[in-house]
Design a protein around this motif. Structure first.
Motif, PDB file in Angstrom:
ATOM      1  N   ARG A  22       0.824  -1.207   0.000  1.00  0.00           N
ATOM      2  CA  ARG A  22       0.000   0.000   0.000  1.00  0.00           C
ATOM      3  C   ARG A  22       0.860   1.259   0.000  1.00  0.00           C
ATOM      4  NH1 ARG A  22      -5.415  -0.778   1.364  1.00  0.00           N
ATOM      5  NH2 ARG A  22      -5.536   1.326   2.210  1.00  0.00           N
ATOM      6  N   ARG A  23       2.033   1.197   0.611  1.00  0.00           N
ATOM      7  CA  ARG A  23       2.924   2.357   0.614  1.00  0.00           C
ATOM      8  C   ARG A  23       3.492   2.647  -0.764  1.00  0.00           C
ATOM      9  NH1 ARG A  23       6.234   1.192   6.256  1.00  0.00           N
ATOM     10  NH2 ARG A  23       4.711   2.185   7.658  1.00  0.00           N
ATOM     11  N   GLN A  24       3.563   1.630  -1.610  1.00  0.00           N
ATOM     12  CA  GLN A  24       4.143   1.802  -2.938  1.00  0.00           C
ATOM     13  C   GLN A  24       3.165   2.409  -3.940  1.00  0.00           C
ATOM     14  OE1 GLN A  24       7.360   1.075  -3.705  1.00  0.00           O
ATOM     15  NE2 GLN A  24       7.784   0.344  -1.657  1.00  0.00           N
ATOM     16  N   VAL A  25       1.868   2.173  -3.740  1.00  0.00           N
ATOM     17  CA  VAL A  25       0.870   2.446  -4.783  1.00  0.00           C
ATOM     18  C   VAL A  25      -0.121   3.518  -4.336  1.00  0.00           C
ATOM     19  CG1 VAL A  25      -0.927   1.446  -6.230  1.00  0.00           C
ATOM     20  CG2 VAL A  25       1.075   0.076  -5.602  1.00  0.00           C
ATOM     21  N   SER A  26      -0.265   4.543  -5.165  1.00  0.00           N
ATOM     22  CA  SER A  26      -1.318   5.540  -4.982  1.00  0.00           C
ATOM     23  C   SER A  26      -2.237   5.453  -6.188  1.00  0.00           C
ATOM     24  CB  SER A  26      -0.720   6.950  -4.880  1.00  0.00           C
ATOM     25  OG  SER A  26      -1.739   7.921  -4.755  1.00  0.00           O
ATOM     26  N   ALA A  27      -3.547   5.344  -5.953  1.00  0.00           N
ATOM     27  CA  ALA A  27      -4.487   5.140  -7.054  1.00  0.00           C
ATOM     28  C   ALA A  27      -5.689   6.063  -6.915  1.00  0.00           C
ATOM     29  CB  ALA A  27      -4.945   3.683  -7.104  1.00  0.00           C
ATOM     30  N   SER A  34       4.651   7.866  -3.619  1.00  0.00           N
ATOM     31  CA  SER A  34       4.341   6.552  -4.184  1.00  0.00           C
ATOM     32  C   SER A  34       5.361   6.214  -5.250  1.00  0.00           C
ATOM     33  CB  SER A  34       2.935   6.514  -4.782  1.00  0.00           C
ATOM     34  OG  SER A  34       2.823   7.428  -5.860  1.00  0.00           O
ATOM     35  N   SER A  35       5.623   4.928  -5.382  1.00  0.00           N
ATOM     36  CA  SER A  35       6.461   4.455  -6.485  1.00  0.00           C
ATOM     37  C   SER A  35       5.648   4.302  -7.758  1.00  0.00           C
ATOM     38  CB  SER A  35       7.103   3.110  -6.126  1.00  0.00           C
ATOM     39  OG  SER A  35       7.941   3.213  -5.014  1.00  0.00           O
ATOM     40  N   LEU A  36       4.366   3.921  -7.587  1.00  0.00           N
ATOM     41  CA  LEU A  36       3.470   3.704  -8.720  1.00  0.00           C
ATOM     42  C   LEU A  36       2.208   4.528  -8.514  1.00  0.00           C
ATOM     43  CD1 LEU A  36       2.683   2.191 -11.338  1.00  0.00           C
ATOM     44  CD2 LEU A  36       1.711   0.401  -9.880  1.00  0.00           C
ATOM     45  N   LEU A  37       1.923   5.384  -9.470  1.00  0.00           N
ATOM     46  CA  LEU A  37       0.717   6.215  -9.452  1.00  0.00           C
ATOM     47  C   LEU A  37      -0.231   5.693 -10.524  1.00  0.00           C
ATOM     48  CD1 LEU A  37      -0.806   8.794  -8.504  1.00  0.00           C
ATOM     49  CD2 LEU A  37       0.483  10.045 -10.253  1.00  0.00           C
ATOM     50  N   GLY A  87       9.030   8.405 -10.398  1.00  0.00           N
ATOM     51  CA  GLY A  87       7.850   7.572 -10.198  1.00  0.00           C
ATOM     52  C   GLY A  87       7.419   6.902 -11.489  1.00  0.00           C
ATOM     53  N   ALA A  88       6.684   5.819 -11.381  1.00  0.00           N
ATOM     54  CA  ALA A  88       6.069   5.158 -12.533  1.00  0.00           C
ATOM     55  C   ALA A  88       4.578   5.476 -12.512  1.00  0.00           C
ATOM     56  CB  ALA A  88       6.290   3.648 -12.480  1.00  0.00           C
TER      57      ALA A  88
END
Length: 225
Positions: free
Chosen positions: A76-81, A152-155, A184-185
């Motif tokens: 969850r810390r890696q991904v912001s959606a 985030s690493s992944l947006l 970021g990706a």
């Protein structure tokens, strides 16, 4: 830069029935993967599955080597959606929503960061309002602010242009590009060709029609249907 998102033979759908063909793709730090296709092709379903909002039918998705696990704090810390669902705490104001996220992710100077987001999204005048008192466009801007304020690493963004005026669309496009520029990706579902051509590094086509991007942008087409 290293690979952030790895999608291998991913099948998505409902009740065991896939909505599109298998998807295989990767996104490195600094890249923006655009997802396009006709309405109902399965674009949002692919994005929601990558984000862990629904289970895959088959295949693997990894973010920085971590398999999808929406209940796991490291994932969850890696991904912001940001999707098209207005999920808010009904009793919290606009400012309180953003402060909750900023403090929860241990941002330095959270109050300052929140004020910057309020100004960017034109919400300073509505900072003390609760979500139910906002217009549809204002709620959309609050969702985007909440997704962009946190690290985030992944947006992952599902049609972020929805309910935005042309000026804000351009501004949000610049923010997405800035996220990628800082390592970021990004996975971007969009119907806005200008946004796609401006910031996408590669394009994943979910429907049966392959639409090539302007060659001067150097974007490649990956068929997922």
């Amino acid at each position: 830069m290293g690979t952030v998102l790895e999608v291998e033979s991913l099948s998505v759908g409902y009740a065991g029935d896939p909505v599109c063909g298998e998807v295989t793709a990767s996104v490195a730090a600094g890249e923006v993967l655009g997802i396009v296709g006709v309405n109902g092709a399965g674009k949002s379903t692919v994005a929601r599955t990558i984000a862990g909002r629904q289970s895959p039918l088959a295949g693997d998705v990894k973010v920085n080597g971590l398999l999808i696990d929406p209940d796991a704090v490291p994932f969850r810390r890696q991904v912001s959606a940001v999707f098209d669902d207005d999920l808010f705490f009904p009793s919290l104001t606009v400012r309180e929503h953003l402060l909750l996220i900023a403090r929860g992710h241990s941002l330095e100077n959270p109050e300052t960061k929140v004020e910057e987001e309020l100004e960017f999204f034109g919400l300073l005048g509505r900072a003390h309002a609760i979500p139910d008192a906002l217009s549809s466009g204002q709620r959309r801007r609050l969702l985007l602010a909440a997704g962009l304020i946190r690290p985030s690493s992944l947006l992952i963004l599902d049609e972020p242009e929805q309910r935005l005026d042309p000026q804000m669309r351009v501004a949000v496009g610049a923010r997405i590009a800035e996220h990628a520029d800082h390592g970021g990706a990004v996975v971007l579902v969009t119907h806005d060709p200008q946004l796609l051509l401006a910031i996408a590094s590669t394009c994943l086509v979910i429907d049966e029609v392959v639409r090539e991007l302007a060659p001067e942008h150097g974007a490649s087409i990956i068929s997922g249907s």
